[in-house]
Every structure is written in structure tokens, then in C-alpha cells.
Write a protein that holds these residues in place. Structure first.
Motif, short mmCIF file in Angstrom:
data_model
loop_
_atom_site.label_atom_id
_atom_site.label_comp_id
_atom_site.label_asym_id
_atom_site.label_seq_id
_atom_site.Cartn_x
_atom_site.Cartn_y
_atom_site.Cartn_z
N ASN A 134 0.82 -1.21 0.00
CA ASN A 134 0.00 0.00 0.00
C ASN A 134 0.86 1.26 0.00
OD1 ASN A 134 -3.09 -0.51 0.23
ND2 ASN A 134 -2.19 -2.06 1.56
N SER B 2 1.42 2.06 -3.55
CA SER B 2 0.31 2.72 -4.23
C SER B 2 0.21 4.19 -3.83
CB SER B 2 -1.01 1.99 -3.93
OG SER B 2 -1.37 2.11 -2.57
N ILE C 268 -7.15 1.68 -0.83
CA ILE C 268 -6.54 1.45 -2.14
C ILE C 268 -7.00 2.49 -3.16
CG2 ILE C 268 -6.45 -0.15 -4.10
CD1 ILE C 268 -6.57 -2.45 -2.09
N PHE D 61 -5.42 5.88 -5.99
CA PHE D 61 -5.82 5.64 -7.37
C PHE D 61 -6.68 6.79 -7.88
CE2 PHE D 61 -8.49 3.51 -10.65
CZ PHE D 61 -7.46 3.21 -11.54
N VAL E 27 1.84 2.33 -13.06
CA VAL E 27 0.48 2.36 -12.49
C VAL E 27 -0.39 1.28 -13.11
CG1 VAL E 27 -1.66 3.71 -12.40
CG2 VAL E 27 0.51 4.78 -11.79
N TYR F 107 -1.84 -1.57 -10.60
CA TYR F 107 -3.28 -1.57 -10.28
C TYR F 107 -4.05 -2.59 -11.12
CZ TYR F 107 -3.13 2.37 -7.10
OH TYR F 107 -2.89 3.17 -6.02
N SER G 281 -6.13 -5.28 -8.86
CA SER G 281 -7.59 -5.23 -8.98
C SER G 281 -8.14 -6.60 -9.36
CB SER G 281 -8.01 -4.19 -10.02
OG SER G 281 -7.56 -2.92 -9.66
N TYR H 180 2.25 -7.95 -9.26
CA TYR H 180 2.43 -6.77 -8.41
C TYR H 180 3.34 -7.02 -7.21
CZ TYR H 180 -1.28 -8.59 -5.30
OH TYR H 180 -2.04 -9.36 -4.44
#
Length: 310
Positions: free
Chosen positions: A109, A112, A207, A211, A248, A252, A256, A277
Motif C-alpha cells: 500500500n 500505491s 486502495i 488511485f 500504475v 493496479y 484489482s 504486483y
């Protein structure tokens, strides 16, 4: 199999990527190479940034932090994988499993949130270039960095505490290559309703916050770039964002696919998607940022020359 209080195993067995004996040594060699490439690549990025005065900007400050976090992220997972490839038992102690889960969630995290901070930096650089130094001040960058670490580490603590409340009655075999949340929930014989609700609410919000910052930043960037009259100007603006957008999309896209689906549908395909990831993206990041960034290539070139001269 040893159990504590008949509801908690003393250890888990990590099934890994393959249960076939003939696959273990080739997988060990493959992931050892990936791990070494990840460490060396990200370390070179950090050294290049801090040894070149031209790279002492907010963008590269966040990039160096991202490289450091990627090194920590893979270190949480790969060393234990390597040990298990050469071990018949493939066990991990219960407390070690929760510790691995905590730092995996935390560093993942942080990644991100750093990507979100880098998107804000690109937005300010392209849409408010004359106020860039004022807005992206050292104080603001440090604030973004504190948020990028504080929120994920508190988020991880919540999910590990909830996982620690689960009961495991029938099996201690985790069908994954590390202690991830969904495989543990699927293994539990107690109700996972609260855990799943928290994942879909608090987890989703944690999350989606960075984003959302990325989406809004790039929509504003797109609008600003389309107003640039010259094609060369548009290309130059987009080229400064290309590396970040690539990372990115990789990060993601795979995350996802794994987390935003019903727990009952968690299969071996999710283990493969998780590789992107957790292991492949941290390895690819240095190449993506160095190959698509002129300043970064020059910084790495200077670093290599300096290393050779010494």
C-alpha cells in the motif's frame, strides 16, 4: 500437525507455485535471479538519484523512496520462497505468517500511495509549472511521504488483527506462495464475514484513495496537454508521464484482478496474477524509469562511470 487451543495451527504449509519436486530447483534459480535483479536495479536507482545534483527534485525524491519500498516489498516474500523451494516441509510459523502478511500489506500500500504522490507531482509540474517549486516544497513532500507510510501501516495492522481472530480447524495448508489475506480467509473454518466487509469497505477506500488521485491528476494533465498547440510540446509533456503510467497500469491492473472478486472464486490464476504486483513490478520499475527517462539514464551513466573509476 500441531495446533494451539484446537483452533490455531502452530505453523502453516505454503503450497507455493508448484508441488512437483522437479520444479523446485528451476523455480529457485529463477526467483533468485529475479530477487538479485530487483535489489541491484532499485539500489542503482537510489544511488544515481542521491549522487546527481540534477536529480534532487520532488519527482526523484519519491522515485528513490519507491525503489527502497520495492526492495523491502520483495524481501518480505522472496527469501522465504527461496527457502521453501529447497525444503521438503515448506512451513512457516503462525506468528511469522502474520508478520509476513503485515509487512506485505504495508509495503504494497505504501507503493500505491507513492504512485499517487508522484501523480500529484506530475500534475503540478505540467499544469502549474511556474508555481512548482512553491507547491512541491520540501515540507509538502515530507507530508505526502508521512501519509504514504502512516495510512498503509495502520491499514495493515487492522487486517492482521482481524486475521488473528480466525479459527483454523481442518487444514493448515495455504494454497499460495506467501501469507496473503484471501488464501487465509479461504482456509478458515470460522466466519470471515467481518474480514470480507472490511476488505470491501476500508480496504477499498485505502486502495482507491491514491488511485483516485492518479485518475484526477492525469485527467487534468490530459486537458492541459491537449491545449498545447505544438505536437512537440505535447510529446514532451506526455513523455514525462509515460514511465509513471506504465507502472500504475501494471500495479493496479494485477491487484484489482486479485482482490476485487468473490473469495470463493480465488484460484491458481490469482497466484499467477499476484506475481505481477508482488515480484515482477518491483523488478521492472527500475528498467521502466531508466529506459524511458533521459535524466535518469544520464544519472545512471554518471554513477556507472564513477563506480568504474573507483
Amino acid at each position: 500437525m500441531r495446533w494451539n487451543n484446537l483452533t490455531r495451527p502452530a505453523e502453516f504449509i505454503l503450497l507455493g507455485l508448484s508441488s512437483r519436486a522437479e520444479d523446485q530447483k528451476p523455480l529457485f534459480v529463477l526467483f533468485l535471479i529475479i530477487y538479485l535483479v530487483t535489489l541491484v536495479g532499485n539500489l542503482l536507482i537510489i544511488l544515481a538519484i542521491y549522487s546527481d545534483s540534477h536529480l534532487q527534485t520532488p519527482m526523484y525524491f519519491f522515485l528513490s523512496t519507491l525503489s527502497f519500498v520495492d526492495m523491502c516489498y520483495t524481501t518480505v516474500i522472496i527469501p522465504k520462497m527461496l527457502v521453501n523451494f529447497l525444503s521438503e516441509a515448506k512451513t512457516i510459523l503462525y506468528n511469522e505468517c502474520l508478520t509476513q502478511m503485515y509487512f506485505f500489506l504495508a509495503f504494497g500500500n505504501v507503493d500505491s500511495y507513492l504512485l499517487g504522490a508522484m501523480a500529484i507531482d506530475r500534475y503540478v509540474a505540467i499544469c502549474n509549472p511556474f508555481h512548482y517549486i512553491t507547491i512541491m516544497s520540501r515540507k509538502f513532500c515530507v507530508l505526502l511521504l508521512i501519509i504514504s507510510f502512516l495510512v498503509p501501516f495502520l491499514h495493515s495492522l487492522l487486517h492482521v488483527q482481524l486475521a488473528n481472530r480466525l479459527k483454523f480447524c481442518a487444514s493448515n495448508i495455504i494454497r499460495h506462495f506467501f501469507c496473503d489475506v484471501n488464501p487465509m480467509l479461504k482456509l478458515s473454518c470460522s466466519s470471515t464475514f467481518v474480514n470480507e466487509i472490511v476488505i470491501k469497505t476500508e480496504g477499498l477506500s485505502v486502495i482507491m484513495t491514491p488511485f483516485t488521485c492518479i485518475i484526477i491528476s492525469y485527467l487534468r494533465i490530459l486537458i492541459a496537454v491537449l491545449k498545447i498547440p505544438s505536437a512537440a510540446g505535447k510529446y514532451k509533456a506526455f513523455s514525462t508521464c509515460g514511465s509513471h503510467l506504465t507502472v500504475v497500469a501494471l500495479f493496479y491492473g494485477s491487484i484489482s484482478y486479485v482482490y476485487f472478486q468473490p473469495l470463493s472464486s480465488y484460484t491458481v490464476r490469482d497466484r499467477i496474477a499476484t506475481l505481477f504486483y508482488t515480484i515482477l513490478t518491483p523488478m521492472l520499475n527500475p528498467f521502466i524509469y531508466s529506459l524511458r527517462n533521459k535524466d535518469m539514464k544520464q544519472g545512471l551513466g554518471k554513477l556507472i562511470v564513477r563506480i568504474k573509476s573507483q
